[in-house]
Scaffold this motif. Structure first.
Motif, mmCIF file in Angstrom:
data_model
loop_
_atom_site.group_PDB
_atom_site.id
_atom_site.type_symbol
_atom_site.label_atom_id
_atom_site.label_comp_id
_atom_site.label_asym_id
_atom_site.label_seq_id
_atom_site.Cartn_x
_atom_site.Cartn_y
_atom_site.Cartn_z
ATOM 1 N N GLY A 16 0.833 -1.204 0.000
ATOM 2 C CA GLY A 16 0.000 0.000 0.000
ATOM 3 C C GLY A 16 0.865 1.251 0.000
ATOM 4 O O GLY A 16 0.578 2.234 -0.707
ATOM 5 N N GLN B 60 2.432 1.777 -3.355
ATOM 6 C CA GLN B 60 1.510 2.347 -4.336
ATOM 7 C C GLN B 60 1.314 3.840 -4.093
ATOM 8 O O GLN B 60 1.183 4.619 -5.040
ATOM 9 C CB GLN B 60 0.163 1.593 -4.303
ATOM 10 C CG GLN B 60 -0.741 1.879 -5.489
ATOM 11 C CD GLN B 60 -0.096 1.585 -6.850
ATOM 12 O OE1 GLN B 60 0.841 2.275 -7.269
ATOM 13 N NE2 GLN B 60 -0.594 0.578 -7.537
ATOM 14 N N THR C 281 -5.009 -0.918 -7.808
ATOM 15 C CA THR C 281 -5.367 -1.554 -6.540
ATOM 16 C C THR C 281 -5.307 -3.083 -6.636
ATOM 17 O O THR C 281 -5.663 -3.781 -5.692
ATOM 18 C CB THR C 281 -6.787 -1.128 -6.114
ATOM 19 O OG1 THR C 281 -7.681 -1.479 -7.190
ATOM 20 C CG2 THR C 281 -6.881 0.365 -5.855
ATOM 21 N N THR D 39 -6.856 -0.406 -0.694
ATOM 22 C CA THR D 39 -7.571 -0.008 -1.912
ATOM 23 C C THR D 39 -8.374 1.262 -1.637
ATOM 24 O O THR D 39 -8.366 2.208 -2.433
ATOM 25 C CB THR D 39 -8.514 -1.155 -2.360
ATOM 26 O OG1 THR D 39 -7.699 -2.272 -2.681
ATOM 27 C CG2 THR D 39 -9.340 -0.767 -3.580
ATOM 28 N N VAL E 46 -6.167 4.297 -1.616
ATOM 29 C CA VAL E 46 -5.777 4.717 -2.979
ATOM 30 C C VAL E 46 -6.953 5.431 -3.645
ATOM 31 O O VAL E 46 -6.780 6.483 -4.284
ATOM 32 C CB VAL E 46 -5.307 3.494 -3.808
ATOM 33 C CG1 VAL E 46 -5.179 3.840 -5.282
ATOM 34 C CG2 VAL E 46 -3.978 2.987 -3.274
#
Lengths: 294, 224
Positions: free
Chosen positions: B148, B151, B172, B180, B183
């Motif tokens: 995570g 990202q 995701t 997710t 994001v």
């Protein structure tokens, strides 16, 4: 600004990829080591041949009727010829004395022989700095046209052999040297290609964020410059140390005391270091070409 | 080449064929307006990634024309491609980070290519990394972060140079539900600031209760 960033990135890349950098430098150094030892061998062989040649002098025998008073003028004329290092006069009497000394226990063969039967002569040494085989021939040819001279000797056979040997080895060395240079370029280019492949993710990311080709290749080319420089300097250092070591060994040995092992001149080492840098930069540029498309 | 149009992204009859048998996209026409947030969906192999690749010039169309932020992609020369990529931020499922480099280095990359001064780079990187909630991990190597977090670094890198368009390719896909959501919140924030977002995903839950436009691709064809 971009140049500064490229320099900073190159330094950062070197720090991040120390193992790869060390491996590439090692491959460059080993390849250059081969080339340097080869150049050292070739240079010393030529040096040895020239040293040998420069020791060959010219002996000019004068006609017996040449008056003693004209010797100083002749001496001056010979000394003024281009590329003459030294001139020594040997009178008939001196030559006879030398012969007697040479014969030592066999001197009786000279009994009753006129002390002036040997012609007076000049022994000439060509200047080592300008020595070449052609120069000996030229000087000898010119001297033999002088009316006072009866004969000129300069080790014609020796010089011819030396010339053939020197020509053959020179050609063989140039051929082998070129092959070695190509092999070196190939090995270095492939090593760089492998390290570039290992970093293709990084190249992809750089392209993704809008880096120009110059921004991407700049640090790689700078690294290649350092690799070429470091590798060839390392190899030069090793060859220099080896030459010094071998020279000290040779000078201790009675058989090889006279043999002088010389390190490569600055122009040779500069050419090899420059060549190493060019090979590394070219290898990197070629390896990166495929990553820069689209 | 500049082109005056209300759409920030416009595809007209675009096809992409990799091989004779492999037709990835077939006559796709699509317009995305400035500031819009669209979802691009469809099963694996439907052509979502190919469509995104065409938009940042990682691939060239076999047929048709594509205009992105006023630039006609079909006529772009290789030396103009970096200019397009500075106008389009791209986020991938696999993050595409420099693992052995720090968070700062990864994010700064997008600004360094622009030739910005070190002080400007530092200021903007700090701002954006704080926005994605990673300011405490600025000097940590990317490889040491969780999925995570990685990202979020990728998102920070994609938006730090303030591009008008963000292309997100299954961003995701490798994250759990909580990551997710984080994001998605970041994406909503960016869109609220005026960034156009094209978000490719096969996860229908992401747009189930949304008012966003959803574009569906199947076998390289636009079906919705």
């Amino acid at each position: 600004m971009i140049a500064g960033i490229i320099y900073k990135r190159a330094l950062s890349d070197i720090r991040q990829n120390l193992t790869n950098q060390a491996m590439t430098i090692l491959v460059v150094a080993l390849s250059m080591l081969l080339l340097l030892f080869f150049a050292l061998f070739s240079f010393n062989l030529r040096h040895f041949v020239e040293e040998l040649g420069s020791k060959l002098g010219i002996v000019v025998y004068l006609k017996k009727e040449v008056p003693q008073e004209s010797i100083p003028a002749l001496y001056k004329r010979i000394s003024e010829l281009k590329g003459i290092e030294s001139v020594n006069y040997t009178s008939s009497e001196d030559a006879f004395r030398k012969l007697k000394k040479y014969l030592a226990d066999e001197q009786q063969v000279l009994e009753g022989v006129d002390a002036n039967f040997l012609p007076p002569s000049f022994e000439i040494q060509i200047d080592r700095a300008v020595f070449n085989i052609e120069r000996i021939r030229e000087v000898a040819a010119e001297l033999s046209t002088w009316k006072e001279v009866s004969k000129v000797q300069y080790g014609q056979e020796w010089i011819d052999r030396l010339e053939v040997f020197s020509g053959l080895t020179q050609r063989a060395l140039v051929g082998a040297g070129l092959l070695l240079l190509i092999t070196t370029a190939f090995v270095v280019a492939n090593t760089i290609k492998l390290t570039t492949y290992a970093r293709q993710d990084e190249l992809e990311i750089l392209r993704l964020v809008g880096a120009t080709n110059m921004f991407i290749t700049g640090p790689f080319l700078l690294e290649a410059f350092f690799q070429g420089l470091a590798g060839s300097l390392l190899a030069t250092g090793i060859v220099y140390a080896t030459t010094q070591y071998l020279q000290s060994l040779l000078s201790q040995h009675p058989l090889f005391k006279e043999v002088e092992l010389v390190f490569l001149p600055l122009s040779y080492t500069a050419a090899i270091i420059g060549g190493s840098i060019i090979v590394c930069i070219t290898g990197t540029a070629i390896s990166m070409r495929r990553f820069l498309k689209l | 080449m500049k082109y005056i149009d209300s759409a920030i992204v416009k595809l007209t009859d675009v096809s992409k064929r990799y091989t004779v048998e492999n037709l990835a996209l077939h006559r796709v026409s699509l317009e995305v307006q400035k500031g819009e947030f669209i979802f691009l969906t469809g099963p694996s192999g439907s052509g979502k990634s190919t469509l995104l690749k065409l938009l940042f010039c990682a691939e060239r169309p076999t047929e048709g024309t594509i205009r992105v932020d006023g630039m006609d992609i079909s006529t772009l020369t290789p030396s103009q491609i970096p200019m397009l990529r500075r106008r389009v931020g791209v986020i991938f499922q696999d993050f595409k980070l420099l693992g052995r480099h720090t968070v700062f280095d990864n994010v700064a990359l997008s600004l360094e290519v622009l030739g910005l001064k070190t002080s400007q780079v530092e200021k903007r990187v700090r701002e954006i990394v704080a926005n994605v909630g990673l300011i405490g991990k600025l000097e940590q190597k990317a490889i040491e972060l969780s999925g995570g977090e990685q990202q979020r670094v990728a998102i920070a890198r994609a938006v730090v140079n303030r591009p008008p368009i963000i292309l997100a390719d299954e961003p995701t896909g490798n994250l759990d539900r909580d990551r997710t959501n984080e994001v998605m919140e970041l994406m909503e924030e960016l869109n609220a600031r005026g960034t156009t977002i094209i978000f490719a995903t096969h996860d229908e839950k992401l747009f189930e209760n949304t008012h966003r436009r959803v574009i569906r691709l199947e076998n390289g064809r636009l079906v919705k």
